[in-house]
Design an enzyme around this catalytic site. Structure first.
Site, mmCIF file in Angstrom:
data_model
loop_
_atom_site.group_PDB
_atom_site.id
_atom_site.type_symbol
_atom_site.label_atom_id
_atom_site.label_comp_id
_atom_site.label_asym_id
_atom_site.label_seq_id
_atom_site.Cartn_x
_atom_site.Cartn_y
_atom_site.Cartn_z
ATOM 1 N N GLY A 253 0.810 -1.270 -0.045
ATOM 2 C CA GLY A 253 0.054 0.003 -0.068
ATOM 3 C C GLY A 253 0.662 1.190 -0.080
ATOM 4 O O GLY A 253 1.792 1.147 -0.919
ATOM 5 N N TYR B 119 10.441 -1.005 26.656
ATOM 6 C CA TYR B 119 10.493 -2.068 28.148
ATOM 7 C C TYR B 119 11.923 -2.560 28.447
ATOM 8 O O TYR B 119 12.011 -3.563 29.406
ATOM 9 C CB TYR B 119 9.670 -3.103 27.769
ATOM 10 C CG TYR B 119 8.181 -2.670 26.932
ATOM 11 C CD1 TYR B 119 7.114 -2.494 27.908
ATOM 12 C CD2 TYR B 119 7.966 -2.543 25.911
ATOM 13 C CE1 TYR B 119 5.885 -2.034 27.595
ATOM 14 C CE2 TYR B 119 6.781 -2.341 25.348
ATOM 15 C CZ TYR B 119 5.850 -2.009 26.242
ATOM 16 O OH TYR B 119 4.395 -1.682 25.771
ATOM 17 N N GLU C 184 4.640 -10.092 16.832
ATOM 18 C CA GLU C 184 5.425 -9.832 17.788
ATOM 19 C C GLU C 184 5.060 -10.911 19.171
ATOM 20 O O GLU C 184 6.179 -11.180 19.744
ATOM 21 C CB GLU C 184 5.231 -8.394 18.119
ATOM 22 C CG GLU C 184 6.275 -7.718 19.084
ATOM 23 C CD GLU C 184 6.302 -6.345 19.111
ATOM 24 O OE1 GLU C 184 7.175 -5.806 18.223
ATOM 25 O OE2 GLU C 184 5.722 -5.688 19.944
#
Length: 361
Positions: free
Chosen positions: A131, A243, A311
């Site tokens: 796209g 994180y 993920e």
């Protein structure tokens, strides 16, 4: 007399048959159970060479004679002496399973490049430009040419539904772009999940015959500094920038629903890894991407989608199949995040963009 002769021939035939069966059994036994070699170094080396040069059914097409190799450095190289008691004190440089955790200041680029250039590996990058994401290809490819494995053989595998929008980029010697057609998608979640499917198919059919190491990367990123041989291992995972500091693992965005194949129970976990950059030896990467694809397919049949798509499956795989090298967030930052003092160099970073404008949903 004729009866006696007939019986004699009968017993001789039985005896001959028994001898044939006996020697046949001994031959089968000897070929099925070869005498083991106790030269451990030789046995391990032969096993590695067989793995590296014979990729399953594609062994005849694999790069002949290439192996991961020993850490052999050319003679006469001059470089600063490494010190056992001097190094980074603000970060950890090793995991609790004794894998390197790579930061700026934990390796010498001159030394590590000289070792790996001697091995002459072929490095591949897989990116999806579906796209409106084709607009990011130019910046990604141009900066990769400047910073990604400079002076190594590199192939960029561009998966796209708009191959006419892949830009013409000046490439260094030994580097090329391969364009692979894939269908369009109506959801960005389908794009990231499809990446595992197309990577699995392409590694099996093509990439494993053309590359030794493979990196999966997000195309909406650009390189700012060196990204080189220090990142190579069987499986290299990248710490997620959000994180990695003091986040308790109970707060990691793992998949916590038991119905999903990506489920990780509370109280478990090492780090939280990004799926925007990760890599490794092509055969180990094949196992990993195939795992993520198959697990997401199981979820789809059970009408569930992991919270962070591939993920989530990636993090579960790395929890129980430890990466052999962990790369610091230097290896994937974001332009919209503030840089702390522990990040000495940003090697690749995700671009600021209007998600509502570039995503299909």
């Amino acid at each position: 007399m004729s009866g006696f002769v007939s019986k004699s021939y009968f017993y001789i035939a039985i005896l001959a048959t028994a001898i044939v069966i006996l020697f046949g059994s001994l031959f089968i036994y000897s070929t099925a159970y070869e005498t083991p070699s106790f030269n451990l170094c030789k046995a391990i080396g032969a096993e590695v060479k067989d793995k590296d040069t014979n990729h399953g059914s594609n062994k005849d097409s694999a790069k002949e004679g290439w192996t991961i190799g020993d850490l052999v450095m050319p003679e006469g190289l001059t470089y600063p002496q490494p010190r056992a008691l001097v190094g980074r004190k603000d970060v950890s440089s090793v995991t609790n399973w004794n894998a390197p955790l790579v930061w700026e200041g934990t390796f010498d680029p001159m030394v590590i490049d000289s070792i790996y250039k001697k091995m002459d590996p072929r490095v591949a990058i897989v990116v999806l430009a579906v796209g409106k994401y084709t607009r990011f290809l130019k910046g990604f490819l141009e900066t990769a040419e400047k910073y990604f494995f400079v002076d190594f053989k590199v192939t960029y595998y561009v998966f796209t539904d708009h191959k006419d929008e892949v830009p013409k980029i000046a490439l260094a010697e030994g580097r090329k772009i391969t364009i692979l057609d894939i269908p369009s998608a109506t959801r960005w979640q389908d794009v990231v999940l499809a990446r595992m499917k197309w990577a699995t198919i392409s590694i099996d059919k093509q990439i494993r015959n053309e590359a030794d190491y493979l990196f999966m990367m997000d195309v909406d990123s650009i390189f700012y500094n060196r990204f080189g041989a220090e990142s190579l291992s069987r499986l290299s995972a990248v710490l997620h920038r959000g994180y990695y500091k003091d986040t308790d693992r109970s707060l990691f965005p793992y998949e916590r629903r038991k119905e999903s194949q990506a489920y990780i129970p509370g109280g478990e976990g090492d780090y939280y890894y990004t799926a925007a950059v990760w890599g490794g030896y092509v055969e180990d990467m094949y196992k990993l991407v195939k795992y993520c694809y198959e697990q997401s397919e199981v979820d789809s049949k059970n009408n569930i989608e992991a919270v962070w798509q591939e993920e989530s499956h990636l993090n579960k795989y790395f929890l129980y199949n430890k990466p052999t090298k962990v790369l610091s967030p230097e290896y994937l930052w974001a332009d919209y995040d503030q840089v702390g003092p522990d990040i000495k160099f940003i090697r690749i970073s995700q671009l600021v963009k209007n998600y509502a404008e570039v995503r299909p949903n």
